[in-house]
Design an enzyme around this catalytic site. Structure first.
Site, mmCIF file in Angstrom:
data_model
loop_
_atom_site.group_PDB
_atom_site.id
_atom_site.type_symbol
_atom_site.label_atom_id
_atom_site.label_comp_id
_atom_site.label_asym_id
_atom_site.label_seq_id
_atom_site.Cartn_x
_atom_site.Cartn_y
_atom_site.Cartn_z
ATOM 1 N N LYS A 126 0.829 -1.207 0.000
ATOM 2 C CA LYS A 126 0.000 0.000 0.000
ATOM 3 C C LYS A 126 0.859 1.251 0.000
ATOM 4 O O LYS A 126 0.651 2.172 -0.798
ATOM 5 C CB LYS A 126 -0.930 0.014 1.215
ATOM 6 C CG LYS A 126 -1.909 1.186 1.221
ATOM 7 C CD LYS A 126 -2.295 1.609 2.608
ATOM 8 C CE LYS A 126 -1.203 2.430 3.265
ATOM 9 N NZ LYS A 126 -1.616 3.020 4.564
ATOM 10 N N ASP A 144 -6.274 0.982 1.171
ATOM 11 C CA ASP A 144 -6.224 1.095 2.631
ATOM 12 C C ASP A 144 -7.590 0.697 3.195
ATOM 13 O O ASP A 144 -8.449 0.195 2.464
ATOM 14 C CB ASP A 144 -5.820 2.514 3.057
ATOM 15 C CG ASP A 144 -6.877 3.558 2.722
ATOM 16 O OD1 ASP A 144 -7.924 3.210 2.136
ATOM 17 O OD2 ASP A 144 -6.655 4.734 3.051
#
Length: 216
Positions: A126, A144
């Site tokens: 991420k 996320d």
């Protein structure tokens, strides 16, 4: 979570068109000046808010603006700068290790590939995707908790999908040139309307593209 029929690519794009109206030209809420500072800011943002990170980065980056500076930092001093955010001790260790690796293994420059970025301590997929998109303009979708929650509630992504499967589904359904904006727009919508608890999209009549009201 009740399973709903998944949105098609065309339906997903229609949702993005609505989000474009709500959040035109979205950008990260993290404050930074260089790719290195972005890496550090995103690393610190895990399990805390961007607002909390932005409160500590001005002083932190004034003292340690570059990989060379942070690599030589005293660990306790780094901890003092960021002690108001969650997991600050572990994050300080990773920040220093990351700065050392960037200095020693990457010539002082933040690498521009995901494979290299995820070698940095504390940097996962991420974080790497955020850095690639924001710092270098390389299209990615960073998943996320907001992106995952919102896209599953909207019926774009299967509720049982893993984070990686969520990313792959979004990449397949969203045109590549819209990946960056879509990432931010899902986050903005998740923070303002489609919150984890008591989502406002349930009762707001203008929010017709989120499935919260159908998920019980």
């Amino acid at each position: 979570m009740t399973k709903l029929p998944l949105k098609t690519k065309a339906e997903t794009i229609a949702i993005l068109d609505e989000l474009d109206k709500m959040y035109p030209n979205p950008k990260t809420m993290l404050d930074y000046q260089t790719p290195f500072q972005l890496v550090i800011a995103v690393l610190m943002s895990a399990q805390t808010t961007d607002v909390a990170v932005n409160k500590v980065t001005p002083a932190l980056f004034a003292k340690y603006p570059s990989p060379d500076d942070m690599a030589e930092a005293d660990l306790e001093d780094l901890e003092d700068y960021i002690k108001t955010i969650g997991l600050y001790r572990n994050k300080a260790k990773n920040m220093k290790k990351t700065a050392i690796m960037i200095r020693d293994e990457f010539g002082g420059q933040v690498p521009k590939t995901r494979e290299e970025l995820i070698k940095l301590p504390g940097v996962g997929r991420k974080t790497a995707n955020v850095v690639l998109s924001e710092a270098f303009g390389i299209p990615t979708i960073a998943v996320d908790t907001h992106v995952e929650r919102v896209t599953k509630r909207m019926g774009i992504v299967d509720p049982k999908a893993s984070v990686r499967e969520t990313e792959e589904t979004l990449m397949a359904k969203i045109p590549k040139e819209r990946w960056r904006d879509a990432h931010h727009q899902f986050i903005y919508f998740g923070r303002e309307y489609c919150t984890a608890r008591n989502p406002k999209c349930e009762s707001d009549p203008k929010i017709t593209f989120c499935e919260c009201r159908k998920i019980k």
